[in-house]
Design a protein around this motif. Structure first.
Motif, PDB file in Angstrom:
ATOM      1  N   ALA A 155       4.853  -6.322 -11.251  1.00 17.17           N
ATOM      2  CA  ALA A 155       3.775  -5.412 -10.866  1.00 17.17           C
ATOM      3  C   ALA A 155       2.911  -5.943  -9.726  1.00 17.17           C
ATOM      4  CB  ALA A 155       2.898  -5.106 -12.074  1.00 17.17           C
ATOM      5  N   ASN A 156       2.662  -7.243  -9.676  1.00 12.29           N
ATOM      6  CA  ASN A 156       1.738  -7.775  -8.671  1.00 12.29           C
ATOM      7  C   ASN A 156       2.154  -7.490  -7.229  1.00 12.29           C
ATOM      8  OD1 ASN A 156      -0.209  -8.650 -10.432  1.00 12.29           O
ATOM      9  ND2 ASN A 156       0.604 -10.718 -10.597  1.00 12.29           N
ATOM     10  N   PRO A 157       3.426  -7.650  -6.850  1.00 12.27           N
ATOM     11  CA  PRO A 157       3.781  -7.304  -5.470  1.00 12.27           C
ATOM     12  C   PRO A 157       3.544  -5.824  -5.155  1.00 12.27           C
ATOM     13  CG  PRO A 157       5.491  -8.664  -6.458  1.00 12.27           C
ATOM     14  CD  PRO A 157       4.531  -8.297  -7.544  1.00 12.27           C
ATOM     15  N   LEU A 158       3.819  -4.963  -6.128  1.00 14.37           N
ATOM     16  CA  LEU A 158       3.577  -3.531  -5.919  1.00 14.37           C
ATOM     17  C   LEU A 158       2.090  -3.234  -5.791  1.00 14.37           C
ATOM     18  CD1 LEU A 158       6.153  -2.089  -8.471  1.00 14.37           C
ATOM     19  CD2 LEU A 158       6.365  -2.164  -5.984  1.00 14.37           C
ATOM     20  N   MET A 159       1.276  -3.873  -6.634  1.00 12.88           N
ATOM     21  CA  MET A 159      -0.168  -3.653  -6.566  1.00 12.88           C
ATOM     22  C   MET A 159      -0.743  -4.218  -5.264  1.00 12.88           C
ATOM     23  SD  MET A 159      -1.485  -3.983 -10.507  1.00 12.88           S
ATOM     24  CE  MET A 159      -0.712  -5.550 -10.862  1.00 12.88           C
ATOM     25  N   ASN A 160      -0.211  -5.343  -4.796  1.00  8.04           N
ATOM     26  CA  ASN A 160      -0.672  -5.899  -3.524  1.00  8.04           C
ATOM     27  C   ASN A 160      -0.342  -4.959  -2.365  1.00  8.04           C
ATOM     28  OD1 ASN A 160      -1.772  -8.176  -4.707  1.00  8.04           O
ATOM     29  ND2 ASN A 160       0.100  -9.390  -4.446  1.00  8.04           N
ATOM     30  N   LYS A 161       0.832  -4.356  -2.430  1.00  6.86           N
ATOM     31  CA  LYS A 161       1.215  -3.392  -1.385  1.00  6.86           C
ATOM     32  C   LYS A 161       0.291  -2.178  -1.447  1.00  6.86           C
ATOM     33  CE  LYS A 161       4.943  -0.581   0.363  1.00  6.86           C
ATOM     34  NZ  LYS A 161       6.025   0.266   0.028  1.00  6.86           N
ATOM     35  N   PHE A 162       0.040  -1.676  -2.640  1.00  3.22           N
ATOM     36  CA  PHE A 162      -0.844  -0.530  -2.823  1.00  3.22           C
ATOM     37  C   PHE A 162      -2.248  -0.852  -2.323  1.00  3.22           C
ATOM     38  CE2 PHE A 162      -3.261   2.391  -5.734  1.00  3.22           C
ATOM     39  CZ  PHE A 162      -2.835   3.558  -5.137  1.00  3.22           C
ATOM     40  N   ARG A 163      -2.754  -2.048  -2.656  1.00  2.00           N
ATOM     41  CA  ARG A 163      -4.081  -2.475  -2.206  1.00  2.00           C
ATOM     42  C   ARG A 163      -4.134  -2.528  -0.674  1.00  2.00           C
ATOM     43  NH1 ARG A 163      -4.397  -6.931  -4.807  1.00  2.00           N
ATOM     44  NH2 ARG A 163      -5.672  -6.238  -6.537  1.00  2.00           N
ATOM     45  N   ALA A 164      -3.076  -3.040  -0.057  1.00  2.00           N
ATOM     46  CA  ALA A 164      -3.028  -3.117   1.403  1.00  2.00           C
ATOM     47  C   ALA A 164      -3.029  -1.722   2.027  1.00  2.00           C
ATOM     48  CB  ALA A 164      -1.804  -3.908   1.844  1.00  2.00           C
ATOM     49  N   GLU A 165      -2.295  -0.791   1.400  1.00  2.00           N
ATOM     50  CA  GLU A 165      -2.257   0.566   1.934  1.00  2.00           C
ATOM     51  C   GLU A 165      -3.596   1.278   1.758  1.00  2.00           C
ATOM     52  OE1 GLU A 165       1.162   2.510   0.257  1.00  2.00           O
ATOM     53  OE2 GLU A 165       2.545   1.275   1.411  1.00  2.00           O
ATOM     54  N   LEU A 166      -4.316   0.979   0.683  1.00  2.00           N
ATOM     55  CA  LEU A 166      -5.666   1.529   0.526  1.00  2.00           C
ATOM     56  C   LEU A 166      -6.596   0.962   1.590  1.00  2.00           C
ATOM     57  CD1 LEU A 166      -6.376   1.643  -3.310  1.00  2.00           C
ATOM     58  CD2 LEU A 166      -6.291   3.562  -1.738  1.00  2.00           C
ATOM     59  N   GLY A 167      -6.427  -0.307   1.900  1.00  2.00           N
ATOM     60  CA  GLY A 167      -7.178  -0.933   2.976  1.00  2.00           C
ATOM     61  C   GLY A 167      -8.645  -1.140   2.673  1.00  2.00           C
ATOM     62  N   ASP A 168      -9.400  -1.312   3.747  1.00  2.62           N
ATOM     63  CA  ASP A 168     -10.816  -1.624   3.663  1.00  2.62           C
ATOM     64  C   ASP A 168     -11.537  -0.893   4.792  1.00  2.62           C
ATOM     65  OD1 ASP A 168     -13.347  -3.008   4.218  1.00  2.62           O
ATOM     66  OD2 ASP A 168     -12.665  -4.436   2.719  1.00  2.62           O
ATOM     67  N   ALA A 169     -12.578  -0.131   4.447  1.00  6.22           N
ATOM     68  CA  ALA A 169     -13.320   0.635   5.445  1.00  6.22           C
ATOM     69  C   ALA A 169     -14.016  -0.275   6.448  1.00  6.22           C
ATOM     70  CB  ALA A 169     -14.340   1.540   4.760  1.00  6.22           C
ATOM     71  N   LYS A 170     -14.571  -1.395   5.981  1.00  9.66           N
ATOM     72  CA  LYS A 170     -15.292  -2.304   6.876  1.00  9.66           C
ATOM     73  C   LYS A 170     -14.361  -2.963   7.878  1.00  9.66           C
ATOM     74  CE  LYS A 170     -18.914  -3.243   3.543  1.00  9.66           C
ATOM     75  NZ  LYS A 170     -19.496  -4.198   2.615  1.00  9.66           N
ATOM     76  N   GLU A 171     -13.150  -3.267   7.422  1.00  7.38           N
ATOM     77  CA  GLU A 171     -12.171  -3.900   8.308  1.00  7.38           C
ATOM     78  C   GLU A 171     -11.405  -2.873   9.131  1.00  7.38           C
ATOM     79  OE1 GLU A 171      -9.658  -6.445   6.004  1.00  7.38           O
ATOM     80  OE2 GLU A 171     -11.344  -7.518   5.132  1.00  7.38           O
TER      81      GLU A 171
END
Length: 104
Positions: free
Chosen positions: A48-64
């Protein structure tokens, strides 16, 4: 043709509300990722962690300015710059109106 800036401002508020809802949804998804990380252990975490990391990256960050949240921030900024009674739309309208007035 005459622009109704108060209607444009009203529409901007409606779109802003929609963008706020999209931001809240992204924050909710980030929270779900954290909850899943806390629950998954062992081999489940390995998968699950690699999938969640990919999902987190796709959600991104508004400040960045990255991913989905970064794109929402860009849309919000462009709407603010372009439309409404204080935006580029009014500047362009005023400039074009002045050109027509100078013809006579």
């Amino acid at each position: 043709m005459k622009y109704n800036y108060s209607h444009v401002d009203s529409t901007n508020l409606t779109v802003g509300t929609l963008l706020n809802g999209m931001d809240a949804n992204a924050a909710h998804l980030q929270g779900l990722i954290k909850q899943l990380e806390a629950v998954f252990t062992g081999m489940a975490a390995d998968v699950a962690n690699p999938l969640m990391n990919k999902f987190r990256a796709e959600l991104g960050d508004a400040k960045e300015g990255t991913g989905y949240q970064g794109q929402l921030a860009q849309v919000r900024a462009k709407i603010g710059q372009t439309s409404g009674s204080e935006g580029f739309m009014r500047e362009t309208d005023s400039a074009q109106g002045a050109r027509f007035l100078s013809i006579g």
